[in-house]
Design an enzyme around this catalytic site. Sequence first.
Site, PDB file in Angstrom:
ATOM      1  N   SER A 189       4.523 -17.974  -5.452  1.00  0.00           N
ATOM      2  CA  SER A 189       3.434 -17.946  -4.480  1.00  0.00           C
ATOM      3  C   SER A 189       3.218 -16.506  -4.003  1.00  0.00           C
ATOM      4  O   SER A 189       2.994 -15.625  -4.823  1.00  0.00           O
ATOM      5  CB  SER A 189       3.753 -18.902  -3.324  1.00  0.00           C
ATOM      6  N   ARG A 227      -0.188 -24.963  10.201  1.00  0.00           N
ATOM      7  CA  ARG A 227       0.884 -25.336   9.281  1.00  0.00           C
ATOM      8  C   ARG A 227       0.614 -26.697   8.648  1.00  0.00           C
ATOM      9  O   ARG A 227       0.855 -26.890   7.443  1.00  0.00           O
ATOM     10  CB  ARG A 227       2.221 -25.358  10.021  1.00  0.00           C
ATOM     11  N   ASP A 246      -0.270 -28.183  -9.292  1.00  0.00           N
ATOM     12  CA  ASP A 246      -0.491 -27.137  -8.293  1.00  0.00           C
ATOM     13  C   ASP A 246      -1.984 -26.832  -8.226  1.00  0.00           C
ATOM     14  O   ASP A 246      -2.538 -26.197  -9.113  1.00  0.00           O
ATOM     15  CB  ASP A 246       0.302 -25.885  -8.676  1.00  0.00           C
ATOM     16  N   HIS A 254       2.291 -27.487  -5.491  1.00  0.00           N
ATOM     17  CA  HIS A 254       2.628 -26.064  -5.428  1.00  0.00           C
ATOM     18  C   HIS A 254       4.089 -25.847  -5.059  1.00  0.00           C
ATOM     19  O   HIS A 254       4.739 -24.932  -5.565  1.00  0.00           O
ATOM     20  CB  HIS A 254       1.716 -25.377  -4.410  1.00  0.00           C
ATOM     21  N   ASP A 255       4.601 -26.676  -4.175  1.00  0.00           N
ATOM     22  CA  ASP A 255       5.985 -26.523  -3.714  1.00  0.00           C
ATOM     23  C   ASP A 255       7.020 -26.841  -4.785  1.00  0.00           C
ATOM     24  O   ASP A 255       8.224 -26.730  -4.518  1.00  0.00           O
ATOM     25  CB  ASP A 255       6.239 -27.409  -2.494  1.00  0.00           C
TER      26      ASP A 255
END
EC number: 2.3.1.31
Length: 400
Positions: free
Chosen positions: A169, A239, A335, A368-369
Site C-alpha cells: 500500500s 477510519r 483488491d 486490499h488488506d
Amino acid sequence: MVKVQSIQSQAVHAEERAHEADHPSSQVALFGADQPLRLDCGVDLAPFQIAYQTYGALNADKSNAILVCHALTGDQHVANIHPVTGKPGWWQTLVGPGKPLDPERFFIICSNVIGSCMGSTGPSSTNPLTGKPWGLDFPIITIPDMVRAQAMLIDRLGIDRLFCVVGGSMGGMQTLQWSVAYPKRVASALAIACSTRHSAQNIAFHELGRQAVMADPEWHHGRYYEEGSYPHRGLGVARMAAHITYLSDAALHRKFGRRMQDRELPTFSFDADFQVESYLRYQGSSFVERFDANSYLYLTRAMDYFDIAADHDGVLAEAFRDTTTRFCVVSFTSDWLFPTSESRNVVHALNAGGARVSFAEIETDRGHDAFLLDVPEFVDIVRAFLQSAGVAHGLAGKGH
C-alpha cells in the site's frame, strides 16, 4: 556506532491518549539544524527525528539489510508487541524466525514515516520555534520526502546499499520511490498492493476522510492539542469509511452477512443492529486511541500527490530506465483499492525500462488488506523472491 536515543516526550493530546512518546520502546535518530530534510514543498525541516525498530543483526559486509516501509496507519512496530495497543506487530506473518523476513538471516529496519505520530516528527510534535505542537503549521510532506528521510536514517546506520526494500500500500509506494530515487542503493524491491500514482477514486476516498475530520467541531482547525479536545467522531468516521475500502464484498459477506449483533430482531432505531455496523464502529473507536487526526490528513495527502511519472515527462518507463534493481510486484484479485490493472501498469513500465521483474496476482477474496493477513501463497512468493534475490546478490547462506 549509531547514536540513538529513546523517544522523549512530545506533545500529547489533552486527554492523555497513549502515544509512542510515552513508551520509549523505539530507537530514535535525531537530525539537528545542520542536517535539514529538504521537502518537496520547499521547506527545510530541522531539527527532526525518526523513530525506528530493528530486528536481527547487520552482517560484516552490511549486505543483509532489509527496509520495511509501513502503510498509511502503520508504524515501526512491524514484529514486536505494540507499546500502545499491546497487540502483536502488524506483519508477523512475514517477519520473524523461520519466516520470509527472518531476523536470524537479515537485518530488518522499519521506521515511522515523517508526518506520522509514533515517534517521528509530525504535526503532533513540538514546533521548536513556538514550543507548541505544529498542528497545520507543519509543512506538507510527500512520499519522496518520506523516502529522503529514510535514506538519511540508512546513512546514519552506516548502510550503503539495501538488500531489499519491501512494503504494501503506502509502503509499496515508498518501495517504488526508493528504487527510482536511489537505484544504486536498492538491490531488490518488493512492491505489494500499490501503484506509482494515486487514482482519482482513491483521492476521492481520502478527501471524504479528511472532510470528516475537518467537519468535527473538536478539530479546531488542527489546534485541538491546545484546546483540550480531540476530533474523535470525525477521525472515527474517516477510519470506518477507509476500512471498507480495505475489504471486499465477499469478505464482508463471509464474516458478517446480514447477521444481527446480540439480538434476533431489529430495534427499529439507529443502534448498531447488524454485526457489520458494530465492527465498523469498533474499528473507528479503536483507531482514534492510537492515531493522530492531523497525521491522518498529512499522510493521506502525501499519497494523493504521489506520481512517479510526473518527474519523467509523464513516461513511467523512463523512471526505471536501465535500473539494476530486481523487482517483484504483487497484487490481489479482490483488491479494488489498488486493483491488479495498476500493478500490471507498473510491471509494463518496468519491462519497458529494462528492469528484471516478476509479477504475481494472488487469488483471494480478502481485499486490499490481504497483504497483512496470513495468505499462504503470498508468504511463499515473498520467501521465494528473497531467496532468489539472495542468490543473485551473493547473500545466500551468509550468517550475521
